[in-house]
Design an enzyme around this catalytic site. Structure first.
Site, short mmCIF file in Angstrom:
data_model
loop_
_atom_site.label_atom_id
_atom_site.label_comp_id
_atom_site.label_asym_id
_atom_site.label_seq_id
_atom_site.Cartn_x
_atom_site.Cartn_y
_atom_site.Cartn_z
CG PHE A 257 14.03 -30.81 98.21
CD1 PHE A 257 15.11 -30.00 98.54
CD2 PHE A 257 12.76 -30.30 98.42
CE1 PHE A 257 14.93 -28.73 99.06
CE2 PHE A 257 12.56 -29.03 98.94
CZ PHE A 257 13.66 -28.24 99.25
CG HIS A 258 12.06 -34.03 93.07
ND1 HIS A 258 11.06 -33.33 92.42
CD2 HIS A 258 11.63 -34.19 94.35
CE1 HIS A 258 10.07 -33.10 93.26
NE2 HIS A 258 10.39 -33.59 94.45
N PRO A 259 16.90 -35.25 93.10
CG PRO A 259 18.68 -35.61 94.59
CD PRO A 259 17.24 -35.14 94.54
#
Length: 547
Positions: free
Chosen positions: A471-473
């Site tokens: 969840f680190h775009p």
């Protein structure tokens, strides 16, 4: 038509900070447009509520990625916050800045004022660190409370002892001088409640008369006069609401995040001409880098079955859950005050790496099919391992001219050979950690990838089968010089070739950092607020030589 000085698109992490800082000048009028609702829901403020908001579409964009070359034919779920506070209202609360080299690399790519000595003062300015930390690196008086996990768990203690037995040292502050070693995680939780960007920055600002925060306001396009952004169009009430327009005297600021910011630029006619023409969108400004370069951390999660001790899997059901709920209600402690990750470990994939390139997390729980958000019934413990600075890049592109259609998200996990090698190295280290001597009293057997999986090819196949996003775009509107073909914004975060338009969020990162992204996103917005106001930047930090 209503007119403000600044119109901010997105009330997430960056938008919340910008609203707070820009509205400090009471003569400046700020309007913030958020597509989602207010952050009233109790699950947002209860730390363990992430397990509910993870799939709650009322506060979550709930995107799906495209099938990638190394995702085993799977479309990976990509949650993003859709409420005041954005993803900081639904994430795992982790506070992790990254390494000194991450930001020095940004500066080396031609971005003046973005080296580590330049950004550290902004990390310190926004932070209220409670607990250990050298004040050379940590802030004590900011808006954002940062604490350390205070739930002493035998499995966590055994895991950290296992790391030490493998030569990985304890580190009391991985956000200090060096990001290396193992420790309980630092998180944005205070007194058993989430501290989101909305809690820390937006709600205090919203009490000012010069701030107008509008929820359920889905922005459908940026209004241009020539090459200047002068306002926005939005729908209030969903797809079928009446379109409204507001104007910005000074600037339109796009803070929608790594997926929504490039999508809105493309919908508004700023992007690759071929893409825009395909969807019948008039080209306002040709900027091929918009949406290109997406990066994220990809993590296989290694699972071991547990014996001789209870795990979160058992504590979260039946009478035990009621006991934990009562404990939280009376003391703000216990299971419901926890983050999904409890221990962080930073280490090397090989002897030649100068700094840590692996990030591993430990939690005394296991999830169904390796996916966070659904706990299993059997007792288990999980280590997620990922490469901190991946080379693989993907893209975000509009699916159609419909502003309510989700974008195409292709992350291209593990497309580069280096990424595949490092991910396999991470799985090997995770296996050694779970099987370490201090964990033996609790270690029953390896469930995933399983003892039959031994070769590098077999481990890679397992990563392909069960790996997920962390969840680190980021990196879809990258910061860089105008002559860089991939660049979207300059080092003042102004969109190249445009006026009155900036992008301020995780999308401007020129390359992935070795950390969860929320802390750096907040820092980016804080630093940008000084740029917008024409203030002298915080003085660069004077630091000891990096060891």
């Amino acid at each position: 038509m209503e007119t403000f000085d600044y119109v901010i698109i997105g009330a997430g992490s960056a938008g919340s900070v910008l609203t707070n800082r820009l509205s400090e000048d009471r003569t400046t009028r700020v309007c913030v447009l958020e597509a989602g609702p207010s952050d009233w829901h109790p699950y947002i403020h209860l730390p363990a509520g992430f397990i509910k908001t993870f799939h709650m579409k009322s506060v979550n964009w709930a995107y799906q990625q495209e099938v990638g070359p190394y995702t085993g034919g799977r479309s990976i779920y990509a949650p993003r916050g859709k409420t005041l506070g954005g993803s900081s209202s639904i994430n795992g609360h982790i506070y992790n800045r990254g390494q000194r080299q991450d930001f020095d690399t940004w500066a080396q790519l031609g971005n003046r004022g973005w080296g580590y000595p330049d950004v550290l003062p902004y990390f310190r300015r926004m932070e209220k660190r409670i607990g250990e930390g050298d004040d050379t690196y940590r802030g004590r008086d900011g808006n954002l409370t940062v604490t350390t996990m205070d739930w002493q768990d035998p499995l966590c203690e055994a895991f950290m002892a296992g790391a030490v037995s493998l030569g990985i040292p304890r580190n009391p502050d991985y956000n200090g001088q060096i990001q290396e070693g193992v420790s309980y995680c630092q998180r944005t939780i205070q007194n058993g409640r989430r501290v989101s960007a909305a809690t820390a920055f937006l709600h205090p600002a919203n009490r000012r008369p010069n701030v107008d925060v509008r929820t359920h306001a889905h922005v459908t396009g940026i209004i241009f006069e020539g090459k200047r952004a002068v306002g926005v169009r939005y729908n209030r009430g969903g797809k079928y609401g009446d379109p409204l327009e507001i104007r910005a005297n000074k600037e339109v600021i796009l803070s929608g995040g790594a997926y929504n910011s490039p999508q809105l630029l493309q919908l508004s006619g700023v992007g690759a001409p071929e893409l825009l023409k395909t969807h019948g969108i008039e080209v306002v400004h040709a900027l091929p880098g918009v949406g290109e370069g997406l990066q994220d951390h990809y993590a296989p999660r290694s699972v071991a079955r547990v014996k001789n001790i209870r795990t979160i899997n058992e504590l979260r059901r039946g009478l035990s859950l009621w006991v934990e709920a009562l404990k939280w209600a009376t003391t703000r402690r216990g299971l419901l005050s926890l983050s999904p990750t409890m221990v962080y470990c930073f280490w090397h994939s090989g002897e030649t790496t100068e700094s840590s390139d692996l990030q591993l997390t430990f939690t005394p729980a296991s999830y169904k099919e390796g996916v966070q958000g659904q706990l299993e019934d059997e007792p288990g413990m999980t280590v997620a391992s990922w490469q901190q600075r991946p080379e693989s890049r993907g893209y975000v592109r509009i699916r159609s001219a419909d502003p309510f259609a989700p974008p195409i998200i292709q992350t291209n996990y593990l497309a580069e050979e280096l990424d595949r090698r490092v991910v396999v190295a991470g799985m090997k280290l995770a296996r050694r950690l779970l099987a370490s001597e201090p964990l033996k009293p609790y270690y029953a057997y390896e469930d995933f990838p399983g003892p039959k999986v031994q070769s590098d090819d077999e481990l890679l196949a397992a990563a392909t089968e069960r790996g997920t996003t962390t969840f680190h775009p980021g990196c879809t509107c990258r910061m860089g010089p105008a002559d860089a073909p991939w660049s979207v914004v300059d080092d003042q975060l102004r969109v190249h070739g445009m006026e009155g338009l900036r992008v301020i969020d995780a999308s401007i990162m020129p390359r992935m950092i070795s950390a969860n992204l929320n802390a750096s996103t907040l820092m980016i917005a804080d630093k940008a607020s000084d740029m917008i106001r024409g203030k002298t930047p915080e003085a660069a930090a004077k630091l000891p030589e990096y060891a």
